[in-house]
Write an enzyme that holds these catalytic residues in place. Structure first.
Site, PDB file in Angstrom:
ATOM      1  N   LYS A 190       0.826  -1.208   0.000  1.00 53.04           N
ATOM      2  CA  LYS A 190       0.000   0.000   0.000  1.00 53.04           C
ATOM      3  C   LYS A 190       0.859   1.257   0.000  1.00 53.04           C
ATOM      4  O   LYS A 190       0.499   2.262  -0.610  1.00 53.04           O
ATOM      5  CB  LYS A 190      -0.938   0.013   1.213  1.00 53.04           C
ATOM      6  CG  LYS A 190      -2.050  -1.027   1.114  1.00 53.04           C
ATOM      7  CD  LYS A 190      -3.041  -0.840   2.240  1.00 53.04           C
ATOM      8  CE  LYS A 190      -4.077  -1.945   2.280  1.00 53.04           C
ATOM      9  NZ  LYS A 190      -4.976  -1.821   3.431  1.00 53.04           N
ATOM     10  N   LYS A 229      -4.417 -10.620  -6.842  1.00 57.27           N
ATOM     11  CA  LYS A 229      -5.582 -10.774  -5.962  1.00 57.27           C
ATOM     12  C   LYS A 229      -6.730  -9.871  -6.411  1.00 57.27           C
ATOM     13  O   LYS A 229      -6.487  -8.732  -6.809  1.00 57.27           O
ATOM     14  CB  LYS A 229      -5.105 -10.359  -4.558  1.00 57.27           C
ATOM     15  CG  LYS A 229      -5.938 -10.760  -3.418  1.00 57.27           C
ATOM     16  CD  LYS A 229      -5.319 -10.243  -2.117  1.00 57.27           C
ATOM     17  CE  LYS A 229      -5.429  -8.738  -1.996  1.00 57.27           C
ATOM     18  NZ  LYS A 229      -5.096  -8.193  -0.679  1.00 57.27           N
ATOM     19  N   LYS A 253     -10.377  -4.358  -3.811  1.00 55.98           N
ATOM     20  CA  LYS A 253     -11.210  -3.153  -3.900  1.00 55.98           C
ATOM     21  C   LYS A 253     -10.427  -1.997  -4.492  1.00 55.98           C
ATOM     22  O   LYS A 253     -11.001  -1.074  -5.047  1.00 55.98           O
ATOM     23  CB  LYS A 253     -11.636  -2.714  -2.493  1.00 55.98           C
ATOM     24  CG  LYS A 253     -12.603  -3.618  -1.807  1.00 55.98           C
ATOM     25  CD  LYS A 253     -12.852  -3.064  -0.395  1.00 55.98           C
ATOM     26  CE  LYS A 253     -13.371  -4.112   0.539  1.00 55.98           C
ATOM     27  NZ  LYS A 253     -13.134  -3.808   1.948  1.00 55.98           N
TER      28      LYS A 253
HETATM   29  P1  TYM Z   1     -10.558  -6.048   3.989  1.00 57.83           P
HETATM   30  O1  TYM Z   1     -11.720  -5.162   4.070  1.00 57.83           O
HETATM   31  O2  TYM Z   1      -9.431  -5.653   3.080  1.00 57.83           O
HETATM   32  O3  TYM Z   1     -10.980  -7.503   3.571  1.00 57.83           O
HETATM   33  C1  TYM Z   1     -11.999  -8.160   4.282  1.00 57.83           C
HETATM   34  C2  TYM Z   1     -11.814  -9.663   4.222  1.00 57.83           C
HETATM   35  O4  TYM Z   1     -11.810 -10.114   2.865  1.00 57.83           O
HETATM   36  C3  TYM Z   1     -10.677 -10.922   2.652  1.00 57.83           C
HETATM   37  N1  TYM Z   1     -10.235 -10.740   1.254  1.00 57.83           N
HETATM   38  C4  TYM Z   1     -10.077 -11.749   0.387  1.00 57.83           C
HETATM   39  N2  TYM Z   1     -10.246 -13.075   0.514  1.00 57.83           N
HETATM   40  C5  TYM Z   1     -10.020 -13.843  -0.591  1.00 57.83           C
HETATM   41  N3  TYM Z   1      -9.643 -13.342  -1.789  1.00 57.83           N
HETATM   42  C6  TYM Z   1      -9.459 -12.008  -1.962  1.00 57.83           C
HETATM   43  N4  TYM Z   1      -9.123 -11.533  -3.148  1.00 57.83           N
HETATM   44  C7  TYM Z   1      -9.689 -11.149  -0.842  1.00 57.83           C
HETATM   45  N5  TYM Z   1      -9.637  -9.813  -0.654  1.00 57.83           N
HETATM   46  C8  TYM Z   1      -9.970  -9.578   0.636  1.00 57.83           C
HETATM   47  C9  TYM Z   1      -9.631 -10.422   3.637  1.00 57.83           C
HETATM   48  O5  TYM Z   1      -8.672 -11.417   3.901  1.00 57.83           O
HETATM   49  C10 TYM Z   1     -10.492 -10.113   4.849  1.00 57.83           C
HETATM   50  O6  TYM Z   1     -10.726 -11.296   5.597  1.00 57.83           O
HETATM   51  N6  TYM Z   1      -7.447  -6.004   7.870  1.00 57.83           N
HETATM   52  C11 TYM Z   1      -8.723  -6.546   7.445  1.00 57.83           C
HETATM   53  C12 TYM Z   1      -9.881  -5.981   8.222  1.00 57.83           C
HETATM   54  C13 TYM Z   1      -9.809  -6.161   9.697  1.00 57.83           C
HETATM   55  C14 TYM Z   1      -9.914  -7.373  10.412  1.00 57.83           C
HETATM   56  C15 TYM Z   1      -9.824  -7.025  11.786  1.00 57.83           C
HETATM   57  C16 TYM Z   1     -10.090  -8.698  10.027  1.00 57.83           C
HETATM   58  C17 TYM Z   1      -9.636  -5.170  10.618  1.00 57.83           C
HETATM   59  N7  TYM Z   1      -9.669  -5.696  11.867  1.00 57.83           N
HETATM   60  C18 TYM Z   1      -9.873  -7.994  12.807  1.00 57.83           C
HETATM   61  C19 TYM Z   1     -10.148  -9.670  11.044  1.00 57.83           C
HETATM   62  C20 TYM Z   1     -10.042  -9.313  12.400  1.00 57.83           C
HETATM   63  C21 TYM Z   1      -8.874  -6.287   5.963  1.00 57.83           C
HETATM   64  O7  TYM Z   1      -7.950  -6.069   5.269  1.00 57.83           O
HETATM   65  O8  TYM Z   1     -10.106  -6.244   5.481  1.00 57.83           O
END
Ligand code: TYM
Length: 337
Positions: free
Chosen positions: A113, A199, A202
């Site tokens: 990022k 991957k 978003k």
């Molecule tokens: P975020 O919003 O980027 O993604 C949310 C969840 O989606 C999963 N994910 C994917 N899984 C499979 N293939 C993909 N291409 C893909 N893109 C995203 C992510 O692994 C995630 O599970 N840091 C976290 C948010 C967070 C969180 C937490 C998660 C904040 N606090 C505490 C668990 C526990 C995140 O990046 O979310």
């Protein structure tokens, strides 16, 4: 015996896509009966990259509505908004003060990022994993169901627990509990529709690279029609030379609900012209009930607000107890009643 606790979250940045759904939310839904679950919308994380204040609140509600639309059941799960529980920010500070800086600069997601942002990378982006650790640790979570890309952040959370317990706990009385990641093999890393080696994300500037949960049937048809494939006839799982083929077959398997063997047999002699309409119809059919339910919920703002208020109460009660425990372990004076 008490159920184990689960905590997970999604950022309210843009639309949720099939990666978020298949990598995370679908697994929350499937496992929820087994656990005591807390699912938050992590809006404090969403401001670690430049954000739009005019849409943050609406985006946050939209994600909460999508949790419900995807099948999160309030009989088993609590839904809340991260910024509604101030303990998340407070524990982050307490953890910051014992986090070595190089643990954060070594994080893969930070490096990726930071490169995208160029100059002026905010401190919040660097600190993102510590806030995530606070989310998990405040609830004494046993399991954290996420996609593959979050594994390193959970390892950092575990390292922080060891460090904190070592510095401030007693050997027989740890202050914090160490969580484990819950990562499925299939769907843990859904790839981009325009490049099977990257991957689905978003933040990809091209909307053609992902299928969003709220995309209309026309949009889904168009995206799958134009998605990247290869010139080979006969579709197979697991060929490293054919990343798009593996990704699209996996999507078809997960969205149709058919077992892997059945999909492998069905598609082994197919060409793309025959396969793409199958994937398209499976995606549209799978997403239709989620979209219908989403529109019902988002139009009932009072209902959603009352769920989030109750969620906040329940979450804050647990979070404040943990925060108190950490403050006592650190040796803070507590206010007299
Ligand atoms: P975020 O919003 O980027 O993604 C949310 C969840 O989606 C999963 N994910 C994917 N899984 C499979 N293939 C993909 N291409 C893909 N893109 C995203 C992510 O692994 C995630 O599970 N840091 C976290 C948010 C967070 C969180 C937490 C998660 C904040 N606090 C505490 C668990 C526990 C995140 O990046 O979310």
């Amino acid at each position: 015996m008490a159920k184990q606790r689960v905590l997970s979250g999604v950022q309210p940045t843009g639309n949720l896509h099939l990666g978020n759904y298949l990598g995370a939310i679908r697994n929350w839904v499937e496992g929820q009966h087994q656990y005591d679950n807390f699912f938050c919308v992590v809006d404090l994380h969403a401001i670690t990259v430049p954000h739009n204040p005019a849409t943050l609140a609406a985006d946050t509600y939209a994600i909460a509505a999508l949790y419900l639309a995807c099948g999160i059941d309030l009989n088993y799960s609590t839904i809340f908004i991260q910024s509604h529980v101030p303990a998340h920010a407070e524990l982050t500070w307490l953890l910051n003060c014992i986090t070595p800086l190089n643990w954060l600069t070594d994080m893969i997601q930070f490096k990726e990022k930071a490169v995208k942002q160029g100059e002026n990378v905010g401190t919040g982006l660097l600190d993102y994993p510590v806030l995530m650790a606070s989310d998990i640790l405040l609830y004494d979570a046993d399991k954290v169901p996420v996609g593959e890309d979050q594994k390193q952040h959970i390892e950092l959370t575990r390292d922080l627990v060891n460090r904190l317990n070592h510095q401030f706990g007693k050997p027989d009385q740890p202050v914090l509990k160490s969580p484990e990641p819950l990562i499925r093999t299939e769907g843990a890393r859904v790839m981009s529709l325009t490049d099977g080696t990257r991957k689905m994300s978003k933040s990809d500037p091209s909307d053609m690279s992902r299928i969003n949960l709220l995309d209309s049937p026309e949009v889904i048809r168009n995206k799958i029609k134009r998605c990247k494939t290869d010139p080979v006839r006969g579709l197979v799982f697991g060929d490293p030379e054919r990343p798009e083929c593996n990704n699209l077959l996996t999507l078809y398997m997960l969205l149709s609900g058919k077992p892997r063997d059945e999909v492998a047999a069905e598609c082994q002699d197919m060409g793309w012209g025959q396969f793409k309409p199958l994937l398209t119809e499976a995606a549209i059919a799978h997403l239709k009930p989620i979209q219908d339910r989403y529109h019902e919920i988002i139009n009932e703002k009072g209902y959603l607000e009352s769920i989030l208020r109750q969620g906040k109460e329940k979450a804050a009660t647990i979070a404040n107890q943990t925060l108190q425990r950490v403050k006592i372990a650190y040796g803070f004076s507590l206010p007299t009643p």
